[in-house]
Structures are given as structure tokens and as C-alpha cells.
Write a protein that holds these residues in place. Structure first.
Motif, PDB file in Angstrom:
ATOM      1  N   TYR A  13       0.862  -1.195   0.000  1.00 39.53           N
ATOM      2  CA  TYR A  13       0.000   0.000   0.000  1.00 39.53           C
ATOM      3  C   TYR A  13       0.896   1.242   0.000  1.00 39.53           C
ATOM      4  N   ARG A  15       1.799   4.535   1.955  1.00 43.98           N
ATOM      5  CA  ARG A  15       1.650   5.048   3.337  1.00 43.98           C
ATOM      6  C   ARG A  15       0.792   6.328   3.365  1.00 43.98           C
ATOM      7  N   ASP A  18      -2.792   5.573   3.860  1.00 42.26           N
ATOM      8  CA  ASP A  18      -3.144   5.117   5.210  1.00 42.26           C
ATOM      9  C   ASP A  18      -3.153   6.299   6.197  1.00 42.26           C
ATOM     10  N   LEU A  25      -6.431   1.752   6.146  1.00 45.41           N
ATOM     11  CA  LEU A  25      -5.828   0.621   5.426  1.00 45.41           C
ATOM     12  C   LEU A  25      -5.198  -0.360   6.408  1.00 45.41           C
ATOM     13  N   SER A  26      -4.581   0.152   7.473  1.00 43.69           N
ATOM     14  CA  SER A  26      -4.009  -0.743   8.488  1.00 43.69           C
ATOM     15  C   SER A  26      -5.113  -1.512   9.204  1.00 43.69           C
TER      16      SER A  26
END
Length: 420
Positions: A13, A15, A18, A25-26
Motif C-alpha cells: 500500500y 503510506r 493510510d 488501510l491498516s
């Protein structure tokens, strides 16, 4: 030997996505890992994420590459920032190489190992690596665009993650068969070549042995046929010899029979000549007297027959009652003719024309009535009831006598047969 790859995945992904989404996303990675853990079983599931997996001070690029080379599946989060990140595109290439390596080392690894999640639209976005985008576009993407603003505990979000976890679980449960390395393959090829050569040599030896056995069998058959032919020829020769010997014996028997017939014919001729000699001797006076008396009696008897015929019926009956001679039986009269002895050949009848049988009658007074005259009477036999009377030979048969006269008649031979 079959193996399963360890349940390790890689979360690829940007960062930036996120951080600006507040860690969504995490959190999405954590939800997927939990769902996959429930579907997979007891073995712990690990999905690598650079933020949580790389310790401080570590060389992150090396750690990421090492993690990619250990991963069994790869989940890229497709966003505009992901396509514009050179390192994200590099991660795609690294895992594509990892996937190709697994295909070379293990059989049964043809299932897809990359599960893209389409998180944000990328229309009109220029990708920094078209090859990476092209490779990703060949795959089926999980469309998450309509759910990224929903609460992650929403049922639809869990359903999508459950579908993705089921696909990953199927991949992780797949058993792989390790393929040999090039060196192992070369060694196996050499061993197989040696085995094939040995098999060919064994087959050739077996073929040669079969040919030898076939030749031996053919030779044995030929020998047996030759022996059988020789035995057949020997039997044929023995049969010819037996037939020849039998023919010689038969010829000897026929010759002996011919000689015996000749001796018998000679004896008969000698007897006939002796009988003829006796017939040619002077006739005694007593015989001549008997013949004269018989010649006188016949006309006298004929006159008595005429006188009897001229008498009345009552007188005829009286005369018959007085013992007049009865008429000759036709069955007896039929016996008159030429006869021959059974030992006399039929051809003799043509020469002996005097052979006759005469039927006679005897009245009460002993007068002899004859229906013919016997000439050239045969020799006098001395057996079987034959008696001489007048000029012939007679044999009693009730009140009838049969007269036999034949130049071929033999003394003691009582059987006669008619001449044809």
C-alpha cells in the motif's frame, strides 16, 4: 514430497493513503487477517505491513524484499498514490518474480497469488510503471470502492473480506510438489538415460534369447518332421513288402489249387476212360436177354393199354382197382433231361449229349414202364441204393424209379445237377 507454503502474506500500500485516511488501510489489514485466521485454522496467519513489521533502525528496503521473498500471497491496495509510487510498483515486480520462482520449484502452484483490492478510482492516473500496471490488470480485482466510506464493522465490508479470505485460504491449503533443480533434473535425466539404455539392452538380450529359442524349436520341428517322414517311408516300404509277400503266397495258393484241379481233372478223365473201356467190353448174354425181354414187354404193355382204353367205364374202374399202372406224375416227368455231376464243369454238358434222366413206372406184376430208352449206360455204382435194371441205372423212390445214365457218372458220387 508435498509441502504447504507458510501462511505469510504481504500488504502492499501507499503510506500516504493510510495516513490521510486515519489508518483505515491498516485497520482493514487487521480485519482481513482475523477473518483469514478463522477460516484457516490454528496455525498463525501473518500479513506483512512495513509500518508494523519493520523495527526501528532496520534497513526497510532489505526487510521488505526479504518479506516479499517469503510471502505466499500478495495484496496490493490499488489507489492513485499506489500507482505513482515507484517502490509500490517495485514490490509488484519483486512478487511477480517470487511467483515465477515458486512455479519453477513446485508443481501445482498455478493458482493466482496476487489479490488486488481496488480501493480508489485510478481513471486518468499516469502510472510510474506501465509494466506493473499491465501485470495487475490481467488479474481479478476486489472492488472496495463503494465500501471505503462505510464503517469497517459493516456487514457488507465483512462479506467482501470473507470472500477474499476464502480465496487466500484455498491457496494456502494447496499442497505443492517440489520440482527438481536443473542439476537434479540433469542427474535424473542421466539416470533415466542409463535405465533406458539398460532396458534396451535387456530387451535386446531377451529378443536374442527368443530368437535362439525359436530357432531351436524350428530345428526340433524340422527334425521331428524328417523322422516322421522317414518312419512313414519305412512303413510304406514294409506295407509294399507285405503286399508283395501276400501276393506271392496267393499266387502259390492259386498255383497249388490249379495243380489240384488239374490232378482232379486228370483223375476224372482217367476214371471216365476206365468207364468207357468197361462200356466197350462185350455185353454179357444175360444183359442182352434182359434187353430183348424189355423190348418185347413194351409193345405188349402198349396193347394192354389200348384194350383197357376200349373197355367200358365200369371195366376201366375194375382194371384200375386190379392194379393197373398209374399215370406218370408231371413233377416226376419234369425231371427227364440231361444232368451232370456237381463236380463236372458245365462245359462238359455240351459234350456229353447222352446224359439223361428217365422216369419209369413199375406195375403190380413188376413190369417196367419207361417213357424213353437209355443208351450208353454209365458204370455200375455199388452204393446208395442204385441198382442195375436193363440198360440203365435206377434208384428206388417209392413206387417210382429214376434212371440215370451219364458217361461222367463216378462210382459213389450220388449228387447230380441239371445241365443248362
Amino acid at each position: 514430497m508435498s509441502i504447504r507454503l507458510p501462511p505469510i502474506g504481504f500488504w502492499s500500500y501507499a503510506r500516504q493513503d493510510d495516513s490521510v485516511s486515519g489508518g483505515k488501510l491498516s485497520a482493514l489489514r487487521t480485519l482481513l487477517m482475523s477473518e483469514l485466521q478463522q477460516q484457516y485454522g490454528r496455525d498463525p496467519i501473518k500479513i506483512f505491513q512495513d509500518v508494523s513489521a519493520i523495527p526501528p533502525g532496520a534497513e526497510w528496503e532489505h526487510e521488505i524484499t526479504a518479506s516479499l521473498n517469503k510471502a505466499a500471497f500478495f495484496i496490493p491496495i490499488i489507489t492513485p498514490a499506489f500507482l505513482q509510487s515507484e517502490w509500490c510498483c517495485q514490490e509488484v515486480h519483486i512478487f511477480l518474480e517470487r511467483e515465477a520462482q515458486l512455479s519453477r520449484e513446485y508443481s501445482g502452484s498455478s493458482l493466482r497469488r496476487i489479490f488486488p483490492i481496488h480501493y480508489i478510482d485510478i481513471d486518468g492516473i499516469d502510472c510510474c510503471d506501465d509494466r506493473a500496471l499491465t501485470a495487475l490488470q490481467r488479474l481479478q480485482w476486489l472492488d472496495f470502492r463503494g465500501h471505503r466510506f462505510r464503517d469497517q464493522q459493516h456487514e457488507d465490508v465483512h462479506l467482501l473480506l470473507s470472500e477474499l479470505a476464502a480465496s487466500v485460504r484455498q491457496l494456502l491449503h494447496l499442497k505443492l510438489e517440489r520440482l527438481p533443480s536443473p542439476a537434479e533434473k540433469a542427474a535424473a535425466d542421466r539416470a533415466r538415460s542409463v535405465e533406458e539404455a539398460a532396458a534396451i539392452e535387456a530387451a535386446e538380450a531377451e529378443r536374442a534369447e527368443r530368437e535362439r529359442e525359436a530357432e531351436a524349436t524350428a530345428a526340433a520341428l524340422a527334425k521331428a518332421e524328417a523322422e516322421a517322414l522317414q518312419q512313414a517311408k519305412a512303413r510304406e516300404a514294409e506295407e509294399r513288402e507285405r503286399i508283395y509277400a501276400a501276393r506271392l503266397v496267393r499266387e502259390e495258393e492259386l498255383e497249388a489249387e490249379r495243380l489240384l484241379q488239374a490232378e482232379r481233372s486228370a483223375a476224372r478223365r482217367a476214371q471216365w476212360q476206365a468207364a468207357r473201356a468197361r462200356l466197350l467190353r462185350p455185353v454179357p448174354i444175360a444183359i442182352l436177354s434182359a434187353v430183348l425181354l424189355l423190348a418185347i414187354a413194351i409193345p405188349s404193355w402198349s396193347g394192354r393199354e389200348s384194350d383197357a382204353a376200349s373197355m367200358s367205364p365200369s371195366s376201366n374202374a375194375t382194371a384200375q382197382a386190379a392194379g393197373a399202372a398209374r399215370p406218370i406224375d408231371p413233377a416226376i416227368a419234369a425231371l427227364a433231361g440231361r444232368w451232370r455231376s456237381v463236380d463236372t464243369p458245365p462245359a462238359e454238358c455240351a459234350r456229353n449229349t447222352s446224359t439223361e434222366i428217365l422216369v419209369i413206372k413199375v406195375d403190380e406184376m413188376g413190369a417196367v414202364l419207361m417213357n424213353g430208352v437209355t443208351e450208353k449206360a454209365a458204370p455200375d455204382p455199388s452204393t446208395d441204393g442204385w441198382v442195375r435194371l436193363g440198360g440203365g441205372f435206377f434208384k428206388a423212390a417209392g413206387d417210382e424209379l429214376r434212371v440215370a445214365a451219364s458217361r461222367e457218372y463216378l462210382a459213389g458220387a450220388m449228387q447230380f445237377t441239371p445241365c443248362p
